[in-house]
Write a protein that holds these residues in place. Structure first.
Motif, PDB file in Angstrom:
ATOM      1  N   THR A  89       0.819  -1.215   0.000  1.00  0.00           N
ATOM      2  CA  THR A  89       0.000   0.000   0.000  1.00  0.00           C
ATOM      3  C   THR A  89       0.847   1.257   0.000  1.00  0.00           C
TER       4      THR A  89
ATOM      5  N   GLU B 288     -12.285  11.983  -4.584  1.00  0.00           N
ATOM      6  CA  GLU B 288     -11.542  10.925  -5.286  1.00  0.00           C
ATOM      7  C   GLU B 288     -11.233   9.774  -4.320  1.00  0.00           C
ATOM      8  N   VAL B 289     -10.818  10.148  -3.086  1.00  0.00           N
ATOM      9  CA  VAL B 289     -10.472   9.134  -2.080  1.00  0.00           C
ATOM     10  C   VAL B 289     -11.715   8.351  -1.677  1.00  0.00           C
TER      11      VAL B 289
ATOM     12  N   GLU C 231     -14.235   7.655  -3.455  1.00  0.00           N
ATOM     13  CA  GLU C 231     -14.506   6.721  -4.556  1.00  0.00           C
ATOM     14  C   GLU C 231     -13.588   5.493  -4.436  1.00  0.00           C
ATOM     15  N   LEU C 232     -12.296   5.749  -4.094  1.00  0.00           N
ATOM     16  CA  LEU C 232     -11.325   4.657  -3.915  1.00  0.00           C
ATOM     17  C   LEU C 232     -11.790   3.723  -2.796  1.00  0.00           C
TER      18      LEU C 232
ATOM     19  N   ARG D  13     -14.558   1.180  -3.349  1.00  0.00           N
ATOM     20  CA  ARG D  13     -14.198  -0.049  -4.079  1.00  0.00           C
ATOM     21  C   ARG D  13     -13.818  -1.185  -3.123  1.00  0.00           C
TER      22      ARG D  13
ATOM     23  N   PRO E 299      -6.988  -0.436  -8.458  1.00  0.00           N
ATOM     24  CA  PRO E 299      -6.554  -0.396  -7.054  1.00  0.00           C
ATOM     25  C   PRO E 299      -7.700  -0.045  -6.106  1.00  0.00           C
ATOM     26  N   GLY E 300      -7.674  -0.652  -4.927  1.00  0.00           N
ATOM     27  CA  GLY E 300      -8.656  -0.328  -3.891  1.00  0.00           C
ATOM     28  C   GLY E 300      -7.942   0.215  -2.667  1.00  0.00           C
ATOM     29  N   VAL E 301      -8.603   0.075  -1.486  1.00  0.00           N
ATOM     30  CA  VAL E 301      -8.020   0.586  -0.243  1.00  0.00           C
ATOM     31  C   VAL E 301      -8.026  -0.531   0.788  1.00  0.00           C
TER      32      VAL E 301
ATOM     33  N   ARG F 297      -3.877   3.087   0.125  1.00  0.00           N
ATOM     34  CA  ARG F 297      -4.415   2.525  -1.117  1.00  0.00           C
ATOM     35  C   ARG F 297      -3.430   1.529  -1.725  1.00  0.00           C
TER      36      ARG F 297
ATOM     37  N   ASP G  19      -0.568   1.125  -7.601  1.00  0.00           N
ATOM     38  CA  ASP G  19      -1.183   1.405  -8.894  1.00  0.00           C
ATOM     39  C   ASP G  19      -0.098   1.725  -9.920  1.00  0.00           C
TER      40      ASP G  19
END
Length: 877
Positions: A351, A363-364, A366-367, A370, A384-386, A419, A422
């Protein structure tokens, strides 16, 4: 305000623990060798007593009341009261020195008052000048040993010997540790103010403390027990050892108190001495190491600290780190030299921290929605996810598929989101052994399927990597500062020019060189279809003619203003160089970005030699040279694929006339050697100045056999010619050499051990197949056969002797040079070049006024020279 004044440690003082001090710092006396009772609770006054600290989560320490953890209970010492004194193996040398230089009767140092006064004066002057006093004590002991009797009580001075590891003998009589301790106590009393003569500071250490009467027991945290999968507890090696010590100590006490025979008591005393010695150091010379039932030697105190796997080298100088990954590497010519292919499985685990700001909060969110590893949309392999979120109040939340939506809604400014990796993230890539700074460079991530790291082949030389199972490490950078620094200083393209010699260390290798060589050799023409196939590999979008020469195709990747002239790798060094009119096409001329003459080979684009690569790096910058290397490798692969290139054992087949020539040369060589031996036997051989007649003969024969092998190579090269794949590889510098070819097709040549012809074996001959005293070529390891034809049994045997030496040499050299490098780095690690151009230590001491005595940065030099005058003149004219 922080000042940058370097802090210098003035001195460090080491002392010894006195028995009183050991008891004072102890939380409890340990009397039973048992650790846990039937219910699994620690036994009071046992080795796992809760007063020594706790390792079980949830329990509290009985001494300080804290739980286990980072800032919790650090652990507390216990102590064992020894039934009899025992010698500490670490101080045997010091004890021996004191016994040899003092009187057993009165404890005085065996020197008169006048000598002591002189020594005291000298000691003070050593201290005042800041010199080491280590050798001073050795001198005092050596001086005192010379006395035949004590100057104070007249007792004769007997010789003291040490039976390793811990037994002292006076004139053959074995001294018990109790007698040694009495003697040392006497010395302490009488010579208290003179103890510094033995390099002992009486304020913090006394000689009798080197003989133990109380043994400190380290805290439980130092020797934690582990629970195996079967549910059994497994104790630490130190605990095992302490169990033995307590058991024997109890038996010794019981036997002594019961008035057992002296022999039994002495045996047990020796046994406890053995256990305590191996408890401190299980590799003590002269005694067998203590072992587990399985036969494995125990790792005790000294082994925990010293060596490669010890505390210092393994846990302090270097340690395992988080955010790192390791797997096998494999090649991918479609990646840029700056990129590294990372498996999806790793990208999901590793990460990068992202700080939430008002600008990126949406934006975060949205991440986070996921979750940890979403299924990728159609056409994408990975998204990529979190994995985790740390809230501004410090709470860390694991993101799962179930809670992703809820957590996303609660994301606030100031939180830190971890995250997944990526494309485009900056990471460090490293291959061990790390021998120079290019063994660790920054790459940009490209997440790819499968399970290996992918890298461009051009980046193999600096890492010294190949794809026969090598593994590499990847480290994900965690802070913006680290990422910025890596991007600017450590990116692969920033390390193309080597700081060792100023040339390119990254460039085309193997197939890339062969491909470009085949493309540009002589005036090779390609039709439109082939030209499109080759040029599309490099993303060329311009016009393509119906027919193009290889030189025209190559020119498409050269910068427009480049002008160069040089000899190619395939140049055979004619007596008179015809330059651009070279009949072998070995003189390269590039004018205004067009390759007019010459062939592109290792000298042009190869790692370590590439003239064009170096020139572009210096003139057009690192982005341009990265682009050139990326394109030249793709061009080379496209060209070799289009033209076709294969090699096999048939490439080493020679025509009949070549074999006839070969036999003639071998016969001539054999004749020449026979003549030399005849001249030697008749005493007609002329000695080489400074050599014996035997050495002269050996040197002359070696010269003949060496020349024969070279002639074989010339014959092979002549008959095989430039149409031969093996010759193309050797001449272009892609792989191998003409020597390899001459050994495969011509003759393997003289085998040597330690630089001489083979001479060891039977008496007066190497093998029973030869006559005694035979000095001929065959009897001394000359292999006339080649690899294609195969070797005779005797030749094979000699060849194995020569080969074995090479293998042993390589193995020994690697370990020696590795250790040498480690020592050099340790010696030089505190040197730094300051802004004023001087090289200084961390204390500010100047080592060099001008870096390298000339101020030239090797990476910016032109192969060692500060400027390339020829290049400047060419540009101007």
């Amino acid at each position: 305000m922080r000042t940058n004044t370097p802090k210098k440690i003035d001195s460090i003082q080491f002392g010894l623990l006195s028995p009183e001090r050991i008891r004072k710092m102890s939380a409890t006396r340990i009397i039973t060798p048992d650790t846990y009772d039937e219910d699994g609770f620690p036994i009071e006054m046992g080795l796992m007593d809760p007063r020594l600290g706790v390792i079980e989560p949830g329990l509290r320490c009985k001494t300080c009341g804290q739980r286990v953890g980072k800032d919790g209970c650090p652990g507390h010492f216990g102590h064992i009261e020894l039934a009899m004194p025992v010698i500490h193996v670490g101080y045997v040398k010091t004890i021996l020195g004191i016994l040899r230089s003092t009187c057993r009767g009165c404890g005085h140092l065996l020197l008169d008052e006048e000598q002591k006064r002189k020594l005291a004066k000298r000691y003070k002057s050593l201290l005042a000048s800041g010199q080491s006093t280590m050798n001073f004590s050795k001198e005092v002991i050596a001086l005192a040993r010379k006395s035949s009797k004590c100057p104070y009580c007249g007792r004769p001075n007997h010789n003291i010997e040490l039976d390793k590891p811990t037994t002292f003998r006076e004139e053959g009589h074995k001294m018990t540790p109790a007698e040694v301790r009495e003697w040392l106590e006497r010395v302490s009393e009488v010579e208290e103010e003179n103890l510094y003569m033995f390099d002992i500071n009486p304020e913090v250490a006394r000689p009798e403390w080197m003989v133990l009467t109380v043994l400190p027991v380290p805290p439980v945290t130092t020797r934690p027990s582990i629970t195996l999968q079967t549910g059994e507890r497994s104790e630490d090696d130190l605990t095992h050892k302490l169990v033995d010590i307590i058991r024997i100590n109890q038996r010794l006490q019981e036997n002594r108190d019961a008035g057992a025979p002296q022999l039994i008591v002495e045996d047990l005393w020796e046994l406890i001495q053995y256990h305590i010695t191996t408890y401190f150091d299980n590799q003590t010379a002269g005694i067998p190491p203590a072992r587990h039932r399985s036969g494995r030697a125990l790792k005790t105190l000294a082994q925990r600290l010293k060596g490669k796997e010890g505390r210092f080298r393994s846990n302090l100088s270097g340690k395992r780190v988080n955010f790192s990954a390791r797997t096998v590497i494999s090649p991918d010519p479609n990646l840029s030299i700056n990129e590294v292919g990372v498996p999806i499985k790793m990208a999901r685990e590793l990460t990068v921290k992202v700080r939430v700001t008002p600008y990126n909060i949406e934006e975060v969110k949205e991440l986070v929605r996921r979750g940890p590893s979403p299924a990728p949309p159609k056409g994408k392999i990975y998204i990529p996810g979190v994995n985790y979120i740390t809230r501004p109040d410090g709470r860390r939340i694991k993101v799962t598929v179930e809670n992703a939506e809820t957590v996303a809604e609660r994301v606030e400014v100031g939180a830190i989101v971890e995250r997944q990796l990526d494309d485009g993230d900056i990471v460090l890539f490293n291959r061990q052994p790390s021998l120079h700074r290019m063994s660790m460079m920054a790459h940009k991530v490209r997440v790819l399927p499968y399970k290996t790291f992918r890298m461009n082949l051009a980046v193999c030389p600096p890492y010294n990597a190949d794809f026969d199972g090598d593994e590499m490490n990847l480290h994900v950078l965690q802070s913006e500062e680290a990422r910025g620094e890596a991007e600017v200083l450590m990116k692969v393209q920033e390390n193309i020019l080597s700081p060792r010699f100023g040339g390119a260390i990254i460039g085309a290798i193997h197939d890339h060189i062969t491909g470009c060589f085949l493309l540009t050799h002589q005036e090779k023409a390609f039709d439109k279809e082939d030209a499109i196939r080759i040029l599309s590999a490099i993303g060329y979008k311009g016009d393509i003619k119906e027919s193009m020469s290889g030189k025209e195709i190559f020119s498409k990747i050269l910068p427009k203003e480049i002008n160069l002239e040089y000899k190619a790798q395939s140049c055979i060094n004619c007596d008179e160089c015809l330059k651009e009119n070279c009949p072998y096409d070995s003189y390269v001329v590039i004018k205004n970005g067009i390759l007019e003459k010459g062939v592109i080979d290792e000298k042009s684009i190869g790692a370590f030699k590439g003239v064009i690569v170096e020139h572009i790096a210096r003139k057009y910058g690192m982005d341009a040279v990265r682009d050139f290397i990326d394109r030249v490798t793709k061009l080379g692969i496209a060209a070799i694929t289009t033209i076709g290139f294969t090699t096999g054992i048939d490439d080493e087949d020679m025509p009949e006339e070549a074999n006839i020539q070969r036999e003639e040369q071998l016969a001539k060589a054999s004749e020449k050697i026979d003549q030399l031996i005849k001249a030697y036997n008749n005493g007609e051989l002329e000695e080489i100045p400074g050599r014996s007649i035997e050495e002269t003969l050996e040197m002359e024969i070696m010269r003949v056999t060496g020349r024969t092998r070279d002639q074989m190579g010339e014959i092979a090269g002549h008959y095989l010619g430039m149409g031969n794949s093996a010759v193309i590889m050797a001449r272009s510098g892609a792989r191998g050499s003409m020597l390899n070819l001459s050994q495969m097709a011509g003759c393997v040549g003289q085998q040597a051990v330690r630089g001489e012809r083979i001479s060891r074996g039977y008496i007066n001959r190497t093998l029973p197949h030869f006559k005694k005293g035979d000095l001929g070529a065959k009897a001394k390891g000359f292999v006339a056969s080649n690899y294609k034809k195969g070797l005779t049994p005797t030749e094979y045997f000699f060849h194995s002797m020569g080969g074995r030496e090479g293998l042993v040499d390589t193995a020994v050299r690697t370990s020696r040079s590795g250790y040498m490098q480690r020592r050099l780095i340790n010696a030089l690690e505190n040197l730094k070049m300051e802004d004023d151009g001087t090289v200084r230590t961390t204390y500010g001491d100047i080592i060099q006024f001008n870096y390298g005595e000339d101020g030239v940065d090797p990476a910016k030099s032109i192969r060692g020279d500060a400027v390339d005058i020829e290049d400047i003149l060419r540009e101007v004219l």
